[in-house]
Design an enzyme around this catalytic site. Structure first.
Site, PDB file in Angstrom:
ATOM      1  N   ASN A   9      35.253  -8.824 -19.376  1.00 29.68           N
ATOM      2  CA  ASN A   9      36.643  -8.406 -19.580  1.00 29.68           C
ATOM      3  C   ASN A   9      37.412  -8.825 -18.332  1.00 29.68           C
ATOM      4  O   ASN A   9      37.262  -8.210 -17.271  1.00 29.68           O
ATOM      5  CB  ASN A   9      36.686  -6.881 -19.775  1.00 29.68           C
ATOM      6  CG  ASN A   9      38.108  -6.345 -19.786  1.00 29.68           C
ATOM      7  OD1 ASN A   9      39.075  -7.100 -19.898  1.00 29.68           O
ATOM      8  ND2 ASN A   9      38.234  -5.034 -19.654  1.00 29.68           N
ATOM      9  N   LYS A  11      40.550  -8.690 -17.737  1.00 31.07           N
ATOM     10  CA  LYS A  11      41.751  -7.895 -17.444  1.00 31.07           C
ATOM     11  C   LYS A  11      42.927  -8.844 -17.143  1.00 31.07           C
ATOM     12  O   LYS A  11      43.038  -9.871 -17.797  1.00 31.07           O
ATOM     13  CB  LYS A  11      41.457  -6.914 -16.309  1.00 31.07           C
ATOM     14  CG  LYS A  11      40.161  -6.119 -16.592  1.00 31.07           C
ATOM     15  CD  LYS A  11      39.946  -4.963 -15.705  1.00 31.07           C
ATOM     16  CE  LYS A  11      38.653  -4.260 -16.123  1.00 31.07           C
ATOM     17  NZ  LYS A  11      38.380  -3.049 -15.406  1.00 31.07           N
ATOM     18  N   HIS A  95      40.342   0.438 -24.472  1.00 26.44           N
ATOM     19  CA  HIS A  95      39.906   0.418 -23.072  1.00 26.44           C
ATOM     20  C   HIS A  95      40.597   1.548 -22.302  1.00 26.44           C
ATOM     21  O   HIS A  95      41.766   1.836 -22.541  1.00 26.44           O
ATOM     22  CB  HIS A  95      40.227  -0.941 -22.444  1.00 26.44           C
ATOM     23  CG  HIS A  95      39.543  -1.108 -21.116  1.00 26.44           C
ATOM     24  ND1 HIS A  95      40.055  -0.562 -19.970  1.00 26.44           N
ATOM     25  CD2 HIS A  95      38.377  -1.709 -20.778  1.00 26.44           C
ATOM     26  CE1 HIS A  95      39.214  -0.832 -18.968  1.00 26.44           C
ATOM     27  NE2 HIS A  95      38.196  -1.529 -19.442  1.00 26.44           N
ATOM     28  N   GLU A  97      41.848   1.684 -19.471  1.00 28.11           N
ATOM     29  CA  GLU A  97      43.086   1.306 -18.768  1.00 28.11           C
ATOM     30  C   GLU A  97      44.279   1.306 -19.715  1.00 28.11           C
ATOM     31  O   GLU A  97      45.417   1.451 -19.291  1.00 28.11           O
ATOM     32  CB  GLU A  97      42.898  -0.061 -18.078  1.00 28.11           C
ATOM     33  CG  GLU A  97      42.031   0.092 -16.833  1.00 28.11           C
ATOM     34  CD  GLU A  97      41.267  -1.139 -16.407  1.00 28.11           C
ATOM     35  OE1 GLU A  97      41.559  -2.248 -16.904  1.00 28.11           O
ATOM     36  OE2 GLU A  97      40.355  -0.989 -15.570  1.00 28.11           O
ATOM     37  N   GLU A 166      32.075   3.434 -21.464  1.00 31.83           N
ATOM     38  CA  GLU A 166      32.555   3.131 -20.112  1.00 31.83           C
ATOM     39  C   GLU A 166      33.067   4.416 -19.458  1.00 31.83           C
ATOM     40  O   GLU A 166      34.217   4.812 -19.679  1.00 31.83           O
ATOM     41  CB  GLU A 166      33.697   2.117 -20.168  1.00 31.83           C
ATOM     42  CG  GLU A 166      33.285   0.779 -20.728  1.00 31.83           C
ATOM     43  CD  GLU A 166      34.189  -0.335 -20.221  1.00 31.83           C
ATOM     44  OE1 GLU A 166      33.659  -1.297 -19.657  1.00 31.83           O
ATOM     45  OE2 GLU A 166      35.419  -0.219 -20.361  1.00 31.83           O
ATOM     46  N   GLY A 172      35.538  -0.117 -11.941  1.00 29.44           N
ATOM     47  CA  GLY A 172      36.189  -0.693 -10.766  1.00 29.44           C
ATOM     48  C   GLY A 172      36.021   0.126  -9.499  1.00 29.44           C
ATOM     49  O   GLY A 172      36.677  -0.127  -8.494  1.00 29.44           O
ATOM     50  N   SER A 212      31.358  -1.006 -13.338  1.00 33.30           N
ATOM     51  CA  SER A 212      30.712  -1.515 -12.120  1.00 33.30           C
ATOM     52  C   SER A 212      29.339  -2.144 -12.385  1.00 33.30           C
ATOM     53  O   SER A 212      28.400  -1.977 -11.601  1.00 33.30           O
ATOM     54  CB  SER A 212      30.612  -0.426 -11.050  1.00 33.30           C
ATOM     55  OG  SER A 212      31.906   0.009 -10.675  1.00 33.30           O
TER      56      SER A 212
HETATM   57  P1  PGA Z   1      34.306  -3.114 -13.888  1.00 36.29           P
HETATM   58  O1  PGA Z   1      35.174  -2.979 -15.215  1.00 36.29           O
HETATM   59  O2  PGA Z   1      33.054  -3.861 -14.236  1.00 36.29           O
HETATM   60  O3  PGA Z   1      35.179  -3.882 -12.919  1.00 36.29           O
HETATM   61  O4  PGA Z   1      34.007  -1.730 -13.404  1.00 36.29           O
HETATM   62  C1  PGA Z   1      34.575  -2.719 -16.454  1.00 36.29           C
HETATM   63  C2  PGA Z   1      35.619  -2.603 -17.530  1.00 36.29           C
HETATM   64  O5  PGA Z   1      36.693  -2.048 -17.269  1.00 36.29           O
HETATM   65  O6  PGA Z   1      35.411  -3.050 -18.667  1.00 36.29           O
END
Ligand code: PGA
Length: 252
Positions: A9, A11, A95, A97, A166, A172, A212
Site C-alpha cells: 500500500n 499511500k 483503511h 487512515e 491492521e 507506521g 509495520s
Molecule cells: P505500515 O502501513 O506498514 O507503514 O505500518 C501498513 C498499512 O497502513 O497498510
C-alpha cells in the site's frame, strides 16, 4: 490451501515517474513467484504507469479506495468502473487512515458492495486503536467492523474478499503486533466469518496482517497458521525491502 497474498500500500507516495522506475527495477526479480499473489497499490494518478510498466506480469495492481457509486456529482472521487477500465483488480476499502477521516462502517459496506458489483476484489481493512486494545475492546470492535462491513454480502462473493487485520497502533509506528497476538486476532476473525457464513468460509477466507511489516519480522508472521499474507506500507516503498518481504520463504 490459502494462497499467500502480499500487497504493498503505497499511500500518498510515488508519482507516475517514480512508479515506473520502481517497477522497472522490481519486476525482473519477481518473475518466478509461484503459489503467491503480489499486489501493488499506488496512488490513483500512478495506476496507469504501474499497469503499463507491469505489462503481462503476474503482479496485480490495486487501488487504495473507490466510491460507492459508479458515477455522479462526487467531486474528487473515483469509481470502481473507472478503476476496472484502467486495469485495477483489487481495491483496499476501510483503511484506518480513511476511517480516521470519517469513513464509517456503513460507507465501507456500500463501497465493498460496489467494488464487488463491478467484478473487482476487495482488501477489507479492520483493526482496533490503542485505546480500544487497552480497554480490552479489540474483539468487540472487530466484530462490529466485520458484521457491518460485510452486511448483505452473499457467501458467493466472499472468495473475492481478503480481510486485512491492521491494528491501528501498529501502522507506521514501528510497533508490530507479536506474531502470536496477530494470529489470535486472525483466529477470532475466522470465528466471526464461521458464525456469519460457515465453517468452510472461515477456513477459506484469506486474512492478511498489516502494521509495520518489515523484512525483519515477515518470516515469523508468515509462520503463523492463520496469517495468509501481509499488507505493507512503508516497507513496500523500497525495492529491496519489498522484495525481501515477497521472498520471505526463500531466505531462511
Ligand atoms: P505500515 O502501513 O506498514 O507503514 O505500518 C501498513 C498499512 O497502513 O497498510
Amino acid at each position: 490451501m490459502r494462497v499467500p497474498i502480499i500487497a504493498g500500500n503505497w499511500k500518498m507516495y510515488k508519482t507516475p515517474k517514480e512508479t515506473r522506475q520502481f517497477i522497472e527495477q522490481f519486476q525482473s526479480q519477481v518473475k518466478n513467484i509461484q503459489h503467491k499473489e503480489v499486489i501493488i497499490c499506488p496512488p490513483f494518478i500512478s495506476i496507469p504507469a504501474a499497469v503499463e510498466t507491469l505489462g503481462q506480469s503476474m503482479i496485480q495492481v490495486g487501488a487504495q479506495d473507490a466510491h460507492f457509486c459508479n458515477d455522479g456529482a462526487y467531486t474528487g472521487n473515483i469509481s470502481p468502473v473507472m478503476l476496472r477500465e484502467i486495469g485495477v483488480r483489487y481495491v483496499i476499502i476501510g483503511h484506518s487512515e480513511r476511517r480516521q477521516e470519517g469513513e464509517n462502517d456503513e460507507i465501507i459496506n456500500r463501497k465493498i458492495k460496489n467494488v464487488l458489483n463491478n467484478g473487482l476484489k476487495v482488501i477489507f481493512c479492520v483493526g482496533e486503536t490503542l485505546i480500544q486494545r487497552e480497554k480490552n475492546a479489540t474483539e468487540s470492535v472487530l466484530q462490529v467492523q466485520l458484521m457491518q462491513g460485510l452486511q448483505g454480502i452473499a457467501v458467493g462473493d466472499l472468495s473475492r474478499i481478503i480481510i486485512a487485520y491492521e491494528p491501528v497502533w501498529a501502522i507506521g509506528t514501528g510497533k508490530t503486533a507479536t506474531p502470536s497476538q496477530a494470529n489470535d486476532v486472525h483466529q477470532f476473525i475466522r470465528q466471526i466469518i464461521g458464525h456469519k457464513y460457515s465453517a468452510l468460509q472461515s477456513e477459506e477466507i484469506r486474512i492478511q496482517y498489516g502494521g509495520s511489516v518489515k523484512p525483519e519480522n515477515i518470516q515469523l508472521l508468515m509462520k503463523q497458521p492463520d496469517i495468509d499474507g501481509v499488507l505493507v506500507g512503508g516497507a513496500s516503498l523500497q525495492v529491496d525491502s519489498f522484495l525481501k518481504i515477497i521472498h520471505y520463504d526463500q531466505t531462511e
